[in-house]
Design a protein around this motif. Structure first.
Motif, PDB file in Angstrom:
ATOM      1  N   SER A  86       0.833  -1.200   0.000  1.00 51.17           N
ATOM      2  CA  SER A  86       0.000   0.000   0.000  1.00 51.17           C
ATOM      3  C   SER A  86       0.869   1.252   0.000  1.00 51.17           C
ATOM      4  O   SER A  86       1.627   1.498   0.943  1.00 51.17           O
ATOM      5  N   PHE A  87       0.745   2.021  -1.078  1.00 53.72           N
ATOM      6  CA  PHE A  87       1.419   3.308  -1.190  1.00 53.72           C
ATOM      7  C   PHE A  87       0.414   4.443  -0.987  1.00 53.72           C
ATOM      8  O   PHE A  87       0.670   5.580  -1.353  1.00 53.72           O
ATOM      9  N   MET A  88      -0.744   4.128  -0.393  1.00 56.30           N
ATOM     10  CA  MET A  88      -1.864   5.058  -0.307  1.00 56.30           C
ATOM     11  C   MET A  88      -2.049   5.615   1.096  1.00 56.30           C
ATOM     12  O   MET A  88      -1.759   4.955   2.085  1.00 56.30           O
ATOM     13  N   ASN A  89      -2.580   6.829   1.132  1.00 56.04           N
ATOM     14  CA  ASN A  89      -3.052   7.436   2.365  1.00 56.04           C
ATOM     15  C   ASN A  89      -4.533   7.729   2.179  1.00 56.04           C
ATOM     16  O   ASN A  89      -4.910   8.552   1.350  1.00 56.04           O
ATOM     17  N   ASN A  94     -13.772   6.959  -0.022  1.00 52.30           N
ATOM     18  CA  ASN A  94     -13.356   6.639  -1.391  1.00 52.30           C
ATOM     19  C   ASN A  94     -12.318   7.626  -1.904  1.00 52.30           C
ATOM     20  O   ASN A  94     -12.177   7.815  -3.107  1.00 52.30           O
ATOM     21  N   SER A  95     -11.597   8.266  -0.998  1.00 52.07           N
ATOM     22  CA  SER A  95     -10.637   9.292  -1.394  1.00 52.07           C
ATOM     23  C   SER A  95      -9.268   8.962  -0.809  1.00 52.07           C
ATOM     24  O   SER A  95      -9.141   8.617   0.371  1.00 52.07           O
ATOM     25  N   TYR A  96      -8.243   9.072  -1.654  1.00 53.26           N
ATOM     26  CA  TYR A  96      -6.889   8.749  -1.216  1.00 53.26           C
ATOM     27  C   TYR A  96      -5.871   9.447  -2.114  1.00 53.26           C
ATOM     28  O   TYR A  96      -6.202   9.967  -3.174  1.00 53.26           O
TER      29      TYR A  96
END
Length: 214
Positions: free
Chosen positions: A101-104, A109-111
């Motif tokens: 996971s490279f997400m914040n 539904n927003s990252y």
């Protein structure tokens, strides 16, 4: 920490009190579930050629961690927390990034994503279903990489080498593909919405459509 060797050890962030490891060698070491946030690995080796085995970072926290000029061949990066991860000028052939996971997440539904993976050899690596949107991914070698279901939307993939990769299996919309060899990209099968290319690359794509540019 400089020029140390580690054999078959379970390591955590506490092993690097100054936050930097330089010219260290890690043989069959396990970093699984370790918090390695902000630690810098420089000129380090994680692959053992004699046994053809590497180290495991399974489910490790690598937030804002950095690998520069390292040998990460065959490393297990499955399900890592990799927001802000840097890998530069390194060997990463055959590494497994599935579930990374490279997400914040900033909403249901927003990252946003954050990663800097530059000038690495990712040949034969596995990026299946990985999301790397709007990230710095320039100058990498992507030969025989598995990108099934991956999302690279809006990322800088300029000056990359792409050989024997299924372009149609991933999302490359709005990417910067300038300086890349697009001879194996079939524009009839790949969504190129918003993609940036140079004038020289136009002929490569149009030839796939049977057009000859004079």
């Amino acid at each position: 920490m400089k020029q140390r060797e580690f054999y078959q050890q379970n390591l955590s962030g506490d092993a690097f009190p100054d936050g930097i490891a330089e010219y260290c060698q890690f043989y069959h070491c396990d970093f699984s579930r370790a918090d390695l946030s902000e630690i810098q690995f420089i000129h380090c080796k994680f692959y053992d050629e004699r046994s053809s085995e590497s180290c495991s970072f399974y489910r490790a926290k690598l937030t804002d961690a950095s690998f520069k000029h390292c040998d990460l061949t065959m490393a297990d990066f499955r399900h890592i927390n990799a927001l802000g991860l840097e890998i530069h000028d390194s060997k990463v052939q055959g590494a497994d990034f599935r579930g990374a996971s490279f997400m914040n997440m900033i909403g249901h539904n927003s990252y946003f994503c954050s990663a800097s993976l530059i000038r690495n050899n990712f040949s034969y690596a596995n990026f299946e279903d990985v999301v790397l949107e709007q990230c710095e991914l320039s100058g990498n070698r992507w030969s025989e990489v598995n990108v099934l279901g991956a999302k690279f939307c809006g990322s800088d993939l300029s000056d990359g080498e792409f050989h024997h990769m299924d372009w149609a299996s991933a999302n490359f919309t709005h990417c910067n593909l300038t300086g890349c060899d697009l001879s194996q990209l079939d524009p009839r099968r790949v969504d190129l919405t918003g993609v940036q290319i140079s004038h020289e690359q136009q002929s490569q794509l149009l030839e796939q459509l049977g057009l000859i540019i004079l």
